[in-house]
Scaffold this motif. Structure first.
Motif, PDB file in Angstrom:
ATOM      1  N   ARG A 322      -7.119  -2.296  -5.675  1.00 21.77           N
ATOM      2  CA  ARG A 322      -5.616  -1.619  -6.084  1.00 21.77           C
ATOM      3  C   ARG A 322      -5.023  -0.918  -4.615  1.00 21.77           C
ATOM      4  O   ARG A 322      -3.789  -0.791  -4.850  1.00 21.77           O
ATOM      5  CB  ARG A 322      -5.695  -0.480  -7.004  1.00 21.77           C
ATOM      6  N   ARG A 323      -5.574  -0.626  -3.992  1.00 19.31           N
ATOM      7  CA  ARG A 323      -4.970   0.535  -2.569  1.00 19.31           C
ATOM      8  C   ARG A 323      -4.419  -0.568  -1.286  1.00 19.31           C
ATOM      9  O   ARG A 323      -3.031  -0.350  -1.221  1.00 19.31           O
ATOM     10  CB  ARG A 323      -6.262   1.364  -1.193  1.00 19.31           C
ATOM     11  N   ASP A 325      -2.646  -2.983  -2.987  1.00 26.88           N
ATOM     12  CA  ASP A 325      -1.494  -3.775  -3.354  1.00 26.88           C
ATOM     13  C   ASP A 325      -0.759  -2.003  -2.992  1.00 26.88           C
ATOM     14  O   ASP A 325       0.493  -2.811  -2.126  1.00 26.88           O
ATOM     15  CB  ASP A 325      -1.533  -3.564  -4.469  1.00 26.88           C
ATOM     16  N   VAL A 326      -1.303  -1.346  -2.636  1.00 26.16           N
ATOM     17  CA  VAL A 326      -0.559  -0.009  -2.202  1.00 26.16           C
ATOM     18  C   VAL A 326       0.190   0.019  -1.266  1.00 26.16           C
ATOM     19  O   VAL A 326       1.913  -0.034  -1.025  1.00 26.16           O
ATOM     20  CB  VAL A 326      -0.685   1.405  -2.797  1.00 26.16           C
ATOM     21  N   TYR A 327      -0.686  -1.206  -0.235  1.00 29.64           N
ATOM     22  CA  TYR A 327      -0.900  -0.396   1.255  1.00 29.64           C
ATOM     23  C   TYR A 327       0.677  -1.451   1.363  1.00 29.64           C
ATOM     24  O   TYR A 327       2.099  -1.731   2.412  1.00 29.64           O
ATOM     25  CB  TYR A 327      -1.561  -0.412   2.314  1.00 29.64           C
ATOM     26  N   GLN A 329       2.563  -3.233  -0.675  1.00 28.18           N
ATOM     27  CA  GLN A 329       3.850  -2.865  -1.334  1.00 28.18           C
ATOM     28  C   GLN A 329       4.938  -1.421   0.119  1.00 28.18           C
ATOM     29  O   GLN A 329       6.032  -1.734   0.053  1.00 28.18           O
ATOM     30  CB  GLN A 329       3.933  -1.919  -2.285  1.00 28.18           C
ATOM     31  N   ALA A 388      -5.757   9.454  -1.531  1.00 28.72           N
ATOM     32  CA  ALA A 388      -5.737   7.965  -2.666  1.00 28.72           C
ATOM     33  C   ALA A 388      -7.050   7.640  -3.143  1.00 28.72           C
ATOM     34  O   ALA A 388      -7.286   7.567  -4.418  1.00 28.72           O
ATOM     35  CB  ALA A 388      -5.079   7.124  -1.709  1.00 28.72           C
ATOM     36  N   ASP A 392      -8.158   8.127  -7.388  1.00 28.95           N
ATOM     37  CA  ASP A 392      -8.440   6.319  -7.766  1.00 28.95           C
ATOM     38  C   ASP A 392      -9.602   6.601  -8.736  1.00 28.95           C
ATOM     39  O   ASP A 392     -10.294   5.764  -9.304  1.00 28.95           O
ATOM     40  CB  ASP A 392      -8.179   5.357  -7.230  1.00 28.95           C
TER      41      ASP A 392
END
Length: 399
Positions: A322-323, A325-327, A329, A388, A392
């Motif tokens: 998930r992290r 994917d966030v980075y 983005q 983060a 999470d």
């Protein structure tokens, strides 16, 4: 003419009535009397057709006297036959077709089945009728009936002596009839005396024979009891001898086994002890009871910890993905924002005139633009990994 019977000593023969003449027998049978009493007494012309006469030799019949007790088997057979007849009659009554029982609130009544029905009533129907008649007239007397005369008148002359004298003519006939009757009565009396003597002899013979039969049965029963007692005693003696022989064999076998196993028992015990058949119960209980349980508990705990680690690895893997994917983005957004800023600067450079103020303003814009770009970045690269994961991790723990 009268005849007096000679008196005989009492006990030999006694009669109930005086001898009398034999009545005249009818030539034909009286059908009316036979129809009125079909099961009545029947007079047989021949005594051999009488049902009361015993056929065959009476001395061959092995009949016991009336004083002997009845046979229980015969009584049981008679009771069984009587019970079977009653059951058969009851079954026949049950199998007889009957009308079904009436339903509740109704009942059976008699119904006429004749061709012409009539009303049934205890009171006779009566009706009054009237009729007008004339006055009665006197009836004239009936004339006397005189039959007509037929035939021819005939007369017979009887002289004195033509008719017979009853006393003279009938005396010989009566003497013959009475003599024959008395002779027949005497013959019947003698026959009855002879039959009585024969019955007495037969009765004595039957009593003697019954006594002999009873004695024979008693001797047979005594012989049977003696034989059964003898067989029982012989069987008991054979069993005693058999038990004595078995006891002797067992004693001999026991002595031989003791002598044979005297030196074998210590060696066997030593071999079993060396092979581990004799063990300490506490140690055996620890090995077979406690250690397997302990190993099972350790295995359960290890499986539980391994499962916890696997769950934690799955959570961390999911969080890292998930992290990432966030980075990715955020990087894409920064690149897009820089492109848009570069394009905006290029447009401003082309449109603004080249003068002093104009030069100063772009420089001022250039100096002010980097802080603006810095403000657009929400997180620093050094601070982002520290904040983060905490959020999470809390979300994963809540899940």
């Amino acid at each position: 003419m009268t005849t007096v019977l000679p008196q005989k000593p009492e006990g030999t023969y006694t009669f109930a009535s005086q001898p009398r003449a034999v009545p005249q027998r009818k030539k034909y049978r009286d059908s009316a009397a036979q129809q009125q009493n079909p099961d009545g007494p029947t007079s047989y012309g021949n005594i051999m057709y009488d049902r009361r006469v015993v056929r065959g030799n009476t001395y061959a019949q092995h009949t016991l006297p009336a004083t002997v007790q009845p046979d229980p088997l015969e009584l049981q057979r008679q009771q069984e036959n009587r019970r079977r007849a009653i059951a058969k009659k009851r079954a026949k009554d049950q199998l007889r077709p009957r009308s079904p029982d009436p339903v509740e609130g109704r009942k059976h009544i008699d119904v006429q089945t004749e061709l012409y029905l009539e009303e049934l009533s205890d009171r006779v129907e009566e009706a009054d009728q009237e009729c007008q008649t004339d006055a009665f007239l006197d009836r004239p007397p009936s004339p006397l009936f005189i039959p007509a005369k037929t035939g021819i008148d005939v007369a017979t002359q009887i002289y004195e002596g033509d008719l017979f004298d009853f006393d003279v003519e009938c005396k010989p006939i009566l003497e013959v009839l009475v003599g024959k009757t008395v002779e027949q009565a005497l013959l019947e009396v003698m026959e009855e005396e002879e039959l009585a003597n024969l019955r007495q002899q037969q009765r004595a013979f039957e009593e003697l024979r019954n006594v002999e039969l009873v004695e024979q049965q008693r001797l047979e029963e005594q012989e049977r009891r003696h034989r059964e007692e003898k067989e029982r005693r012989m069987k008991q003696q054979r069993e005693v001898l058999k038990k004595e022989k078995e006891t002797a064999e067992k004693i001999a076998a026991r002595a031989f086994a003791q002598s044979y196993l005297a030196d074998l028992v210590p060696s066997v015990f030593g071999t079993l002890s060396d092979n581990g058949y004799f063990f300490d119960p506490v140690e055996r209980d620890v090995e077979q009871g406690f250690l397997p349980w302990l190993m099972d508990q350790v295995t359960v705990e290890l499986d539980r910890s391994e499962l916890g680690r696997l769950c934690l690895d799955g959570l961390l893997r999911e969080l890292v993905s998930r992290r990432v994917d966030v980075y990715k983005q955020l990087d894409a957004e920064i690149v897009q924002a820089r492109k848009e800023e570069a394009e905006a600067k290029k447009i401003v450079t082309e449109t603004i005139p080249s003068d002093g103020d104009a030069d100063a303003s772009p420089d001022t814009d250039k100096e002010k633009s980097p802080p603006q770009a810095a403000e657009e970045e929400p997180y620093d690269d050094d601070q982002q990994p520290e904040q983060a994961p905490s959020d999470d991790t809390e979300a994963a723990q809540d899940d």
